[in-house]
Motif scaffolding. Structure first.
Motif, PDB file in Angstrom:
ATOM      1  N   LYS A  60      60.899  -8.032  49.488  1.00  0.00           N
ATOM      2  CA  LYS A  60      61.079  -8.669  48.184  1.00  0.00           C
ATOM      3  C   LYS A  60      60.325  -7.906  47.104  1.00  0.00           C
ATOM      4  CE  LYS A  60      61.897 -13.370  49.796  1.00  0.00           C
ATOM      5  NZ  LYS A  60      61.357 -14.730  49.879  1.00  0.00           N
ATOM      6  N   ARG A  61      59.092  -7.478  47.406  1.00  0.00           N
ATOM      7  CA  ARG A  61      58.302  -6.720  46.435  1.00  0.00           C
ATOM      8  C   ARG A  61      58.966  -5.391  46.120  1.00  0.00           C
ATOM      9  NH1 ARG A  61      52.432  -6.169  48.395  1.00  0.00           N
ATOM     10  NH2 ARG A  61      52.219  -5.151  46.405  1.00  0.00           N
ATOM     11  N   LEU A  62      59.486  -4.705  47.153  1.00  0.00           N
ATOM     12  CA  LEU A  62      60.160  -3.432  46.931  1.00  0.00           C
ATOM     13  C   LEU A  62      61.419  -3.609  46.093  1.00  0.00           C
ATOM     14  CD1 LEU A  62      59.762  -1.808  50.459  1.00  0.00           C
ATOM     15  CD2 LEU A  62      58.717  -1.031  48.326  1.00  0.00           C
ATOM     16  N   PHE A  63      62.210  -4.639  46.405  1.00  0.00           N
ATOM     17  CA  PHE A  63      63.439  -4.886  45.663  1.00  0.00           C
ATOM     18  C   PHE A  63      63.132  -5.247  44.210  1.00  0.00           C
ATOM     19  CE2 PHE A  63      66.937  -7.599  44.191  1.00  0.00           C
ATOM     20  CZ  PHE A  63      67.965  -6.667  44.296  1.00  0.00           C
ATOM     21  N   SER A  64      62.142  -6.096  44.004  1.00  0.00           N
ATOM     22  CA  SER A  64      61.767  -6.484  42.639  1.00  0.00           C
ATOM     23  C   SER A  64      61.312  -5.278  41.832  1.00  0.00           C
ATOM     24  CB  SER A  64      60.651  -7.525  42.661  1.00  0.00           C
ATOM     25  OG  SER A  64      61.104  -8.716  43.245  1.00  0.00           O
ATOM     26  N   ALA A  65      60.533  -4.401  42.448  1.00  0.00           N
ATOM     27  CA  ALA A  65      60.063  -3.201  41.752  1.00  0.00           C
ATOM     28  C   ALA A  65      61.224  -2.280  41.422  1.00  0.00           C
ATOM     29  CB  ALA A  65      59.032  -2.475  42.610  1.00  0.00           C
ATOM     30  N   TRP A  66      62.164  -2.150  42.354  1.00  0.00           N
ATOM     31  CA  TRP A  66      63.334  -1.297  42.135  1.00  0.00           C
ATOM     32  C   TRP A  66      64.158  -1.822  40.956  1.00  0.00           C
ATOM     33  CZ3 TRP A  66      68.573  -2.639  42.983  1.00  0.00           C
ATOM     34  CH2 TRP A  66      69.451  -1.577  42.841  1.00  0.00           C
ATOM     35  N   ARG A  67      64.366  -3.128  40.912  1.00  0.00           N
ATOM     36  CA  ARG A  67      65.133  -3.736  39.829  1.00  0.00           C
ATOM     37  C   ARG A  67      64.433  -3.572  38.489  1.00  0.00           C
ATOM     38  NH1 ARG A  67      66.135  -9.606  41.362  1.00  0.00           N
ATOM     39  NH2 ARG A  67      65.056  -9.721  39.400  1.00  0.00           N
ATOM     40  N   GLY A  68      63.111  -3.557  38.517  1.00  0.00           N
ATOM     41  CA  GLY A  68      62.336  -3.481  37.278  1.00  0.00           C
ATOM     42  C   GLY A  68      62.335  -2.114  36.634  1.00  0.00           C
ATOM     43  N   GLY A  69      62.878  -1.101  37.290  1.00  0.00           N
ATOM     44  CA  GLY A  69      62.913   0.234  36.711  1.00  0.00           C
ATOM     45  C   GLY A  69      61.598   0.953  36.891  1.00  0.00           C
ATOM     46  N   SER A  70      61.485   2.084  36.240  1.00  0.00           N
ATOM     47  CA  SER A  70      60.295   2.918  36.412  1.00  0.00           C
ATOM     48  C   SER A  70      59.443   2.917  35.147  1.00  0.00           C
ATOM     49  CB  SER A  70      60.701   4.342  36.806  1.00  0.00           C
ATOM     50  OG  SER A  70      61.514   4.904  35.793  1.00  0.00           O
ATOM     51  N   ALA A  71      58.870   1.779  34.827  1.00  0.00           N
ATOM     52  CA  ALA A  71      57.983   1.669  33.672  1.00  0.00           C
ATOM     53  C   ALA A  71      56.713   2.465  33.935  1.00  0.00           C
ATOM     54  CB  ALA A  71      57.643   0.197  33.434  1.00  0.00           C
ATOM     55  N   ASP A  72      55.974   2.785  32.883  1.00  0.00           N
ATOM     56  CA  ASP A  72      54.714   3.497  33.043  1.00  0.00           C
ATOM     57  C   ASP A  72      53.731   2.584  33.769  1.00  0.00           C
ATOM     58  OD1 ASP A  72      52.593   5.220  32.884  1.00  0.00           O
ATOM     59  OD2 ASP A  72      52.134   4.726  30.803  1.00  0.00           O
ATOM     60  N   ARG A  73      53.344   2.985  34.966  1.00  0.00           N
ATOM     61  CA  ARG A  73      52.530   2.133  35.824  1.00  0.00           C
ATOM     62  C   ARG A  73      51.065   2.559  35.861  1.00  0.00           C
ATOM     63  NH1 ARG A  73      56.910  -0.206  37.501  1.00  0.00           N
ATOM     64  NH2 ARG A  73      58.611   0.854  38.473  1.00  0.00           N
ATOM     65  N   GLY A  74      50.745   3.671  35.269  1.00  0.00           N
ATOM     66  CA  GLY A  74      49.373   4.147  35.325  1.00  0.00           C
ATOM     67  C   GLY A  74      49.064   4.742  36.692  1.00  0.00           C
ATOM     68  N   GLY A  75      47.795   4.908  36.982  1.00  0.00           N
ATOM     69  CA  GLY A  75      47.384   5.496  38.252  1.00  0.00           C
ATOM     70  C   GLY A  75      47.586   4.563  39.430  1.00  0.00           C
ATOM     71  N   ARG A  76      47.720   5.149  40.589  1.00  0.00           N
ATOM     72  CA  ARG A  76      47.905   4.385  41.824  1.00  0.00           C
ATOM     73  C   ARG A  76      46.662   3.549  42.098  1.00  0.00           C
ATOM     74  NH1 ARG A  76      49.607   7.681  47.069  1.00  0.00           N
ATOM     75  NH2 ARG A  76      50.456   8.802  45.332  1.00  0.00           N
ATOM     76  N   PRO A  77      46.835   2.282  42.494  1.00  0.00           N
ATOM     77  CA  PRO A  77      45.676   1.437  42.808  1.00  0.00           C
ATOM     78  C   PRO A  77      44.936   1.933  44.058  1.00  0.00           C
ATOM     79  CG  PRO A  77      47.737   0.176  42.907  1.00  0.00           C
ATOM     80  CD  PRO A  77      48.093   1.589  42.623  1.00  0.00           C
ATOM     81  N   VAL A  78      43.717   1.503  44.184  1.00  0.00           N
ATOM     82  CA  VAL A  78      42.894   1.845  45.350  1.00  0.00           C
ATOM     83  C   VAL A  78      43.537   1.238  46.601  1.00  0.00           C
ATOM     84  CG1 VAL A  78      40.607   1.519  46.380  1.00  0.00           C
ATOM     85  CG2 VAL A  78      40.835   1.896  43.917  1.00  0.00           C
ATOM     86  N   PRO A  79      43.556   1.987  47.723  1.00  0.00           N
ATOM     87  CA  PRO A  79      44.144   1.452  48.955  1.00  0.00           C
ATOM     88  C   PRO A  79      43.514   0.127  49.371  1.00  0.00           C
ATOM     89  CG  PRO A  79      43.731   3.785  49.186  1.00  0.00           C
ATOM     90  CD  PRO A  79      43.097   3.369  47.892  1.00  0.00           C
ATOM     91  N   ASP A  80      44.353  -0.795  49.819  1.00  0.00           N
ATOM     92  CA  ASP A  80      43.922  -2.134  50.216  1.00  0.00           C
ATOM     93  C   ASP A  80      43.839  -2.207  51.742  1.00  0.00           C
ATOM     94  OD1 ASP A  80      43.492  -4.804  50.680  1.00  0.00           O
ATOM     95  OD2 ASP A  80      45.294  -5.500  49.626  1.00  0.00           O
ATOM     96  N   ALA A  81      42.631  -2.057  52.256  1.00  0.00           N
ATOM     97  CA  ALA A  81      42.427  -2.079  53.707  1.00  0.00           C
ATOM     98  C   ALA A  81      42.620  -3.473  54.297  1.00  0.00           C
ATOM     99  CB  ALA A  81      41.038  -1.559  54.048  1.00  0.00           C
ATOM    100  N   SER A  82      42.683  -4.504  53.456  1.00  0.00           N
ATOM    101  CA  SER A  82      42.866  -5.857  53.976  1.00  0.00           C
ATOM    102  C   SER A  82      44.317  -6.118  54.415  1.00  0.00           C
ATOM    103  CB  SER A  82      42.438  -6.899  52.940  1.00  0.00           C
ATOM    104  OG  SER A  82      43.351  -6.933  51.856  1.00  0.00           O
ATOM    105  N   GLN A  83      45.263  -5.301  53.952  1.00  0.00           N
ATOM    106  CA  GLN A  83      46.651  -5.447  54.404  1.00  0.00           C
ATOM    107  C   GLN A  83      46.725  -4.944  55.844  1.00  0.00           C
ATOM    108  OE1 GLN A  83      49.721  -3.776  51.939  1.00  0.00           O
ATOM    109  NE2 GLN A  83      48.833  -4.583  50.065  1.00  0.00           N
TER     110      GLN A  83
END
Length: 122
Positions: free
Chosen positions: A8-31
């Motif tokens: 769902k997150r991937l599909f929502s992001a795909w639908r939202g287009g490629s807006a300026d997202r800034g730098g990649r967030p820090v990796p989340d080791a809790s996932q």
């Protein structure tokens, strides 16, 4: 996080287009590392020096050790989704946990050398 919420997150992001997202967030080791097979148990997780790549070592019922290689937000610039994505072609099988650790160290070491090569440094 289950497979459906990731999709769902991937599909929502795909639908939202490629807006300026800034730098990649820090990796989340809790996932948690995703485990695909029934009866497969996650034994340990090894992480690269950069923290952006990890290998989950699992063991299934018959005693086969598997490596689950994941990369943090590999499509961040395109999709803007911060999650771990498995690299299906990078996995391996091993007959012992020690052998699986050695293979994981190789995978993580190669990733580190590749990242250094891209920056033009050894």
């Amino acid at each position: 996080m289950g497979p459906m919420s990731r999709m769902k997150r991937l599909f929502s992001a795909w639908r939202g287009g490629s807006a300026d997202r800034g730098g990649r967030p820090v990796p989340d080791a809790s996932q948690p590392v995703r485990v695909d097979r029934a009866g497969e148990k996650l034994l340990e997780v090894l992480t690269s020096a950069s923290g952006e790549r990890r290998v989950g070592i699992t063991r299934d019922g018959p005693g086969i050790y598997r490596l689950r290689v994941e990369t943090w937000a590999p499509d961040w610039e395109t999709l803007g989704v911060a999650t771990w994505i498995q690299s299906g072609h990078d996995g391996a099988l091993a007959e012992s946990q020690e052998h699986a650790r050695a293979l994981a160290a190789e995978v993580l070491g190669e990733a580190g050398r590749d990242e250094a090569d891209e920056d033009g440094e050894p």
